[in-house]
Design an enzyme around this catalytic site. Structure first.
Site, short mmCIF file in Angstrom:
data_model
loop_
_atom_site.label_atom_id
_atom_site.label_comp_id
_atom_site.label_asym_id
_atom_site.label_seq_id
_atom_site.Cartn_x
_atom_site.Cartn_y
_atom_site.Cartn_z
N GLU A 138 0.85 -1.20 0.00
CA GLU A 138 0.00 0.00 0.00
C GLU A 138 0.88 1.24 0.00
OE1 GLU A 138 -2.61 1.63 -0.53
OE2 GLU A 138 -4.03 1.17 1.06
N ASP A 139 0.38 2.33 -0.56
CA ASP A 139 1.16 3.57 -0.55
C ASP A 139 1.10 4.29 0.79
OD1 ASP A 139 -1.51 4.18 -0.89
OD2 ASP A 139 -1.22 5.63 -2.50
N ASP A 142 -3.64 6.10 6.44
CA ASP A 142 -4.01 7.37 7.06
C ASP A 142 -4.81 7.07 8.33
OD1 ASP A 142 -5.08 9.90 7.59
OD2 ASP A 142 -5.12 10.47 5.51
N PHE A 191 -1.20 16.76 3.49
CA PHE A 191 -1.59 15.99 2.30
C PHE A 191 -0.43 15.92 1.33
CE2 PHE A 191 -3.81 14.53 -1.41
CZ PHE A 191 -4.69 13.62 -0.86
N ARG A 204 0.53 11.89 -9.93
CA ARG A 204 1.13 10.56 -9.89
C ARG A 204 2.45 10.54 -10.68
NH1 ARG A 204 -2.83 7.20 -7.51
NH2 ARG A 204 -4.94 7.51 -8.26
N1 HPA Z 1 -2.02 11.84 -0.21
C1 HPA Z 1 -2.60 11.03 -1.12
N2 HPA Z 1 -3.47 10.09 -0.82
C2 HPA Z 1 -3.80 9.96 0.49
C3 HPA Z 1 -3.21 10.76 1.49
C4 HPA Z 1 -2.29 11.76 1.12
O1 HPA Z 1 -1.74 12.53 1.95
N3 HPA Z 1 -3.73 10.36 2.68
C5 HPA Z 1 -4.58 9.35 2.38
N4 HPA Z 1 -4.62 9.10 1.07
MG MG Z 2 -3.43 3.67 -1.20
#
Ligand code: HPA
Ligand code: MG
Length: 225
Positions: A138-139, A142, A191, A204
């Site tokens: 996962e990236d 949060d 963010f 992206r």
């Molecule tokens: N950036 C992009 N996607 C996200 C973020 C963020 O800071 N937090 C949760 N999803």
């Molecule tokens: Mg993600």
């Protein structure tokens, strides 16, 4: 599979971290006015991903098979880079692990706001995770709600064991307290975009992880498109 040797220790970016000025690194011209600062340059991401790959290989070293599950779209870059590093290690160790890859699409953000509705859109048939060791890639984590929901969703396929790696974990007030097994960086509650993380599908194509500014948020707001 051995118990995790790495724990979930990670690089912590403090709340008062001002980031690097944009003109110290290379940023695409089309984003120059839309960013506040560079939080994590791509070179540092690369170095950290290398170490995550090593920790993961050590833990999964004796597994018979590993399914790496990429959470799209934001996870694609981390997934590709992490798998490249794991493959490099795999061709140089005694107990190499066969890896197959799968994809899942999850969506919960509009603008910079999380919505309670998490959409899990299958890309592949997930029946092939049954009885397997699974690594979810996962990236960003949060609040933790999306990952908790995804883990619950995967239970029905009866995987043998599921581990999660996330490049980023945000320090968020609304956090459920969920922590992935392998974390790249813990970041302040701002963010971020770049390295495949988006704001309404933009950014992206930015290499570094950067903080979006108010102008960028307005320019690329969902309603402005
Ligand atoms: N950036 C992009 N996607 C996200 C973020 C963020 O800071 N937090 C949760 N999803
Ligand atoms: Mg993600």
């Amino acid at each position: 599979m051995k118990a995790s040797m790495a724990g979930n220790d990670c690089v912590v970016i403090p709340d008062d971290w001002q980031g690097y000025k944009l003109d110290l690194f290379c940023i695409p011209k089309h984003y120059e006015d839309d960013l506040e600062d560079i939080m994590i340059p791509s070179g540092l991401i690369d170095d950290r991903v290398e170490r995550l790959a090593r920790n993961i290989c050590q833990d999964f070293g004796h597994a018979d098979h590993l399914v790496a599950l990429c959470v799209l779209k934001g996870g694609y870059k981390f997934f590709a880079d992490l798998l490249d590093k794991i493959k490099q290690l795999n061709r140089n160790i005694e107990h190499s692990v066969p890896i197959s890859i799968d994809f899942i699409r999850v969506k919960s953000y509009v603008d910079d706001q999380t919505s309670d509705e998490v959409q899990i859109l299958g890309v592949d048939n997930l029946d092939n995770i049954t009885g397997k060791n699974v690594l979810i890639v996962e990236d960003i984590v949060d609040t933790g709600k999306t990952m908790e929901r995804l883990l619950k969703h995967l239970e029905q396929y009866k995987p043998k064991r599921v581990r999660v790696t996330s490049l980023l974990v945000k320090r968020t007030k609304g956090s459920t307290g969920y922590r992935p097994d392998y974390i790249g960086f813990e970041i302040p509650c701002r963010f971020v975009v770049g390295y495949a993380l988006d704001y309404n599908e933009h950014f992206r194509d930015l290499g570094h992880i950067c903080v979006i500014n108010e102008k960028g948020k307005k320019k690329y707001a969902a309603e402005a498109m």
